[in-house]
Design a protein around this motif. Structure first.
Motif, PDB file in Angstrom:
ATOM      1  N   ARG A  80       7.075  -9.024   1.315  1.00  7.89           N
ATOM      2  CA  ARG A  80       6.183  -8.005   1.891  1.00  7.89           C
ATOM      3  C   ARG A  80       4.749  -8.524   1.944  1.00  7.89           C
ATOM      4  N   LEU A  81       4.350  -9.231   0.898  1.00 10.28           N
ATOM      5  CA  LEU A  81       2.998  -9.785   0.849  1.00 10.28           C
ATOM      6  C   LEU A  81       2.813 -10.900   1.872  1.00 10.28           C
ATOM      7  N   LYS A  82       3.838 -11.717   2.049  1.00  9.38           N
ATOM      8  CA  LYS A  82       3.773 -12.808   3.032  1.00  9.38           C
ATOM      9  C   LYS A  82       3.488 -12.244   4.426  1.00  9.38           C
ATOM     10  N   TYR A  83       4.237 -11.217   4.802  1.00  6.76           N
ATOM     11  CA  TYR A  83       4.068 -10.642   6.149  1.00  6.76           C
ATOM     12  C   TYR A  83       2.800  -9.782   6.251  1.00  6.76           C
ATOM     13  N   ALA A  84       2.400  -9.155   5.146  1.00  4.80           N
ATOM     14  CA  ALA A  84       1.133  -8.415   5.145  1.00  4.80           C
ATOM     15  C   ALA A  84      -0.020  -9.377   5.399  1.00  4.80           C
ATOM     16  N   LEU A 107       2.397  -1.186  14.182  1.00  7.59           N
ATOM     17  CA  LEU A 107       2.424   0.278  14.178  1.00  7.59           C
ATOM     18  C   LEU A 107       3.394   0.827  15.222  1.00  7.59           C
ATOM     19  N   ASP A 108       3.461   0.163  16.352  1.00  8.01           N
ATOM     20  CA  ASP A 108       4.399   0.560  17.402  1.00  8.01           C
ATOM     21  C   ASP A 108       5.836   0.505  16.868  1.00  8.01           C
ATOM     22  N   ILE A 109       6.153  -0.551  16.150  1.00  4.24           N
ATOM     23  CA  ILE A 109       7.492  -0.702  15.556  1.00  4.24           C
ATOM     24  C   ILE A 109       7.678   0.333  14.442  1.00  4.24           C
ATOM     25  N   LEU A 110       6.653   0.506  13.608  1.00  9.21           N
ATOM     26  CA  LEU A 110       6.719   1.455  12.500  1.00  9.21           C
ATOM     27  C   LEU A 110       7.006   2.867  13.000  1.00  9.21           C
ATOM     28  N   PHE A 111       6.357   3.257  14.092  1.00 11.23           N
ATOM     29  CA  PHE A 111       6.506   4.622  14.576  1.00 11.23           C
ATOM     30  C   PHE A 111       7.663   4.801  15.568  1.00 11.23           C
ATOM     31  N   ASP A 112       8.503   3.774  15.713  1.00  9.87           N
ATOM     32  CA  ASP A 112       9.795   3.933  16.385  1.00  9.87           C
ATOM     33  C   ASP A 112      10.738   4.406  15.281  1.00  9.87           C
ATOM     34  N   PHE A 170       3.070  -2.764   6.421  1.00  7.74           N
ATOM     35  CA  PHE A 170       1.807  -2.068   6.675  1.00  7.74           C
ATOM     36  C   PHE A 170       1.201  -1.544   5.370  1.00  7.74           C
ATOM     37  N   GLU A 171       2.048  -1.031   4.471  1.00  6.89           N
ATOM     38  CA  GLU A 171       1.556  -0.558   3.175  1.00  6.89           C
ATOM     39  C   GLU A 171       0.905  -1.714   2.409  1.00  6.89           C
ATOM     40  N   PHE A 172       1.576  -2.853   2.374  1.00  7.69           N
ATOM     41  CA  PHE A 172       1.020  -4.005   1.653  1.00  7.69           C
ATOM     42  C   PHE A 172      -0.267  -4.485   2.305  1.00  7.69           C
ATOM     43  N   MET A 173      -0.311  -4.462   3.637  1.00  4.47           N
ATOM     44  CA  MET A 173      -1.536  -4.848   4.341  1.00  4.47           C
ATOM     45  C   MET A 173      -2.687  -3.929   3.925  1.00  4.47           C
ATOM     46  N   CYS A 174      -2.426  -2.624   3.893  1.00  6.43           N
ATOM     47  CA  CYS A 174      -3.462  -1.660   3.504  1.00  6.43           C
ATOM     48  C   CYS A 174      -3.854  -1.843   2.042  1.00  6.43           C
ATOM     49  N   GLY A 175      -2.897  -2.186   1.197  1.00 11.41           N
ATOM     50  CA  GLY A 175      -3.189  -2.435  -0.211  1.00 11.41           C
ATOM     51  C   GLY A 175      -4.096  -3.638  -0.403  1.00 11.41           C
ATOM     52  N   GLU A 176      -3.944  -4.630   0.467  1.00 11.47           N
ATOM     53  CA  GLU A 176      -4.750  -5.850   0.386  1.00 11.47           C
ATOM     54  C   GLU A 176      -6.092  -5.705   1.109  1.00 11.47           C
ATOM     55  N   ASN A 177      -6.081  -4.980   2.243  1.00 10.47           N
ATOM     56  CA  ASN A 177      -7.286  -4.866   3.068  1.00 10.47           C
ATOM     57  C   ASN A 177      -7.252  -3.529   3.807  1.00 10.47           C
ATOM     58  N   LEU A 178      -7.657  -2.463   3.119  1.00  9.64           N
ATOM     59  CA  LEU A 178      -7.580  -1.112   3.696  1.00  9.64           C
ATOM     60  C   LEU A 178      -8.439  -0.967   4.948  1.00  9.64           C
ATOM     61  N   ASP A 179      -9.548  -1.697   5.018  1.00  7.54           N
ATOM     62  CA  ASP A 179     -10.422  -1.585   6.188  1.00  7.54           C
ATOM     63  C   ASP A 179      -9.731  -1.999   7.486  1.00  7.54           C
ATOM     64  N   ALA A 180      -8.673  -2.782   7.382  1.00  7.06           N
ATOM     65  CA  ALA A 180      -7.952  -3.217   8.588  1.00  7.06           C
ATOM     66  C   ALA A 180      -7.324  -2.044   9.342  1.00  7.06           C
ATOM     67  N   ILE A 181      -7.116  -0.923   8.660  1.00  8.93           N
ATOM     68  CA  ILE A 181      -6.514   0.246   9.307  1.00  8.93           C
ATOM     69  C   ILE A 181      -7.529   1.015  10.162  1.00  8.93           C
ATOM     70  N   ILE A 182      -8.811   0.807   9.924  1.00  9.42           N
ATOM     71  CA  ILE A 182      -9.851   1.637  10.558  1.00  9.42           C
ATOM     72  C   ILE A 182      -9.708   1.757  12.076  1.00  9.42           C
ATOM     73  N   PRO A 195       6.085   4.414   1.796  1.00  6.86           N
ATOM     74  CA  PRO A 195       4.878   3.638   2.086  1.00  6.86           C
ATOM     75  C   PRO A 195       3.830   4.405   2.896  1.00  6.86           C
ATOM     76  N   ILE A 196       4.254   5.281   3.778  1.00  2.91           N
ATOM     77  CA  ILE A 196       3.300   6.068   4.566  1.00  2.91           C
ATOM     78  C   ILE A 196       2.528   7.009   3.648  1.00  2.91           C
ATOM     79  N   ALA A 197       3.230   7.657   2.723  1.00  3.02           N
ATOM     80  CA  ALA A 197       2.570   8.545   1.761  1.00  3.02           C
ATOM     81  C   ALA A 197       1.602   7.743   0.878  1.00  3.02           C
ATOM     82  N   LYS A 198       1.985   6.527   0.523  1.00  3.11           N
ATOM     83  CA  LYS A 198       1.132   5.664  -0.295  1.00  3.11           C
ATOM     84  C   LYS A 198      -0.148   5.302   0.466  1.00  3.11           C
TER      85      LYS A 198
END
Length: 188
Positions: free
Chosen positions: A20-24, A38-43, A56-68, A89-92
């Motif tokens: 998960r970290l590798k892909y994040a 996100l397109d894949i996530l929301f399918d 996406f959860e791991f990405m946000c955990g590492e760099n939350l600003d990337a979601i802005i 992960p969405i709730a997280k």
């Protein structure tokens, strides 16, 4: 990397933190991949969407600003997610956002998380609290709703009703978190 290539890569993501970290990190290093992720996530009916949610959860955990730049898309679609491995992960991520927004330290989320974003997070969190979800999404939702309730005065009374109503029927994990949140609400 195209959406199709990213989709194919997500087949290699598993529950291991390492994968998960590798892909994040791949997504963090290539922000143009966030929109297709996100397109894949929301399918939401595709099982691969769960793997996208983990990344996406791991990405946000590492760099939350990337979601802005994607807050509109994220918050507009969170209520559609229904597969158990994707809901957690969405709730997280919602908890990450609310913790950052109500943090004492300055950060970009405080400026960028708008009223509509918060309203959508509130709606999703209440849905996870009243629906038959596992303990993790409920625990993250309790935390998020507690923090949001410091701004929106109607949230704490509603949250107390749900926590007290469901207390006896839930797991020990739910009870421990609920007890903690109820204590915080009473002391605030």
């Amino acid at each position: 990397m195209t959406r199709a290539e990213l989709y194919k890569e997500l087949n290699y993501v598993n529950h291991s933190r390492e994968m998960r970290l590798k892909y994040a990190n791949l997504v963090i290093d290539n922000p143009e991949l966030i929109a297709p992720l996100l397109d894949i996530l929301f399918d939401v009916d595709d099982k691969i969407s769960c793997r996208a949610a983990w990344v996406f959860e791991f990405m946000c955990g590492e760099n939350l600003d990337a979601i802005i730049p994607h807050l509109d898309t994220f918050t507009a679609n969170i209520s559609k997610v229904h597969l158990d491995p994707a809901v957690r992960p969405i709730a997280k991520i919602c908890e990450y956002l609310t913790k950052a927004h109500y943090s004492k330290t300055e950060n970009l989320i405080k400026k960028e998380l708008s009223e509509p974003h918060k309203e959508r997070i509130i709606e999703a969190c209440f849905d996870w609290m009243i629906n038959d979800e596992k303990i993790a999404p409920k625990a993250y939702s309790m935390n998020s709703l507690y923090l949001l309730g410091t701004e929106y005065d109607w949230i704490h009374p509603e949250l107390v009703i749900i926590l007290e109503r469901d207390y006896e029927m839930q797991s020990s994990g739910f009870k421990a978190r609920a007890k903690h949140i109820l204590k915080r609400i009473k002391n605030s």
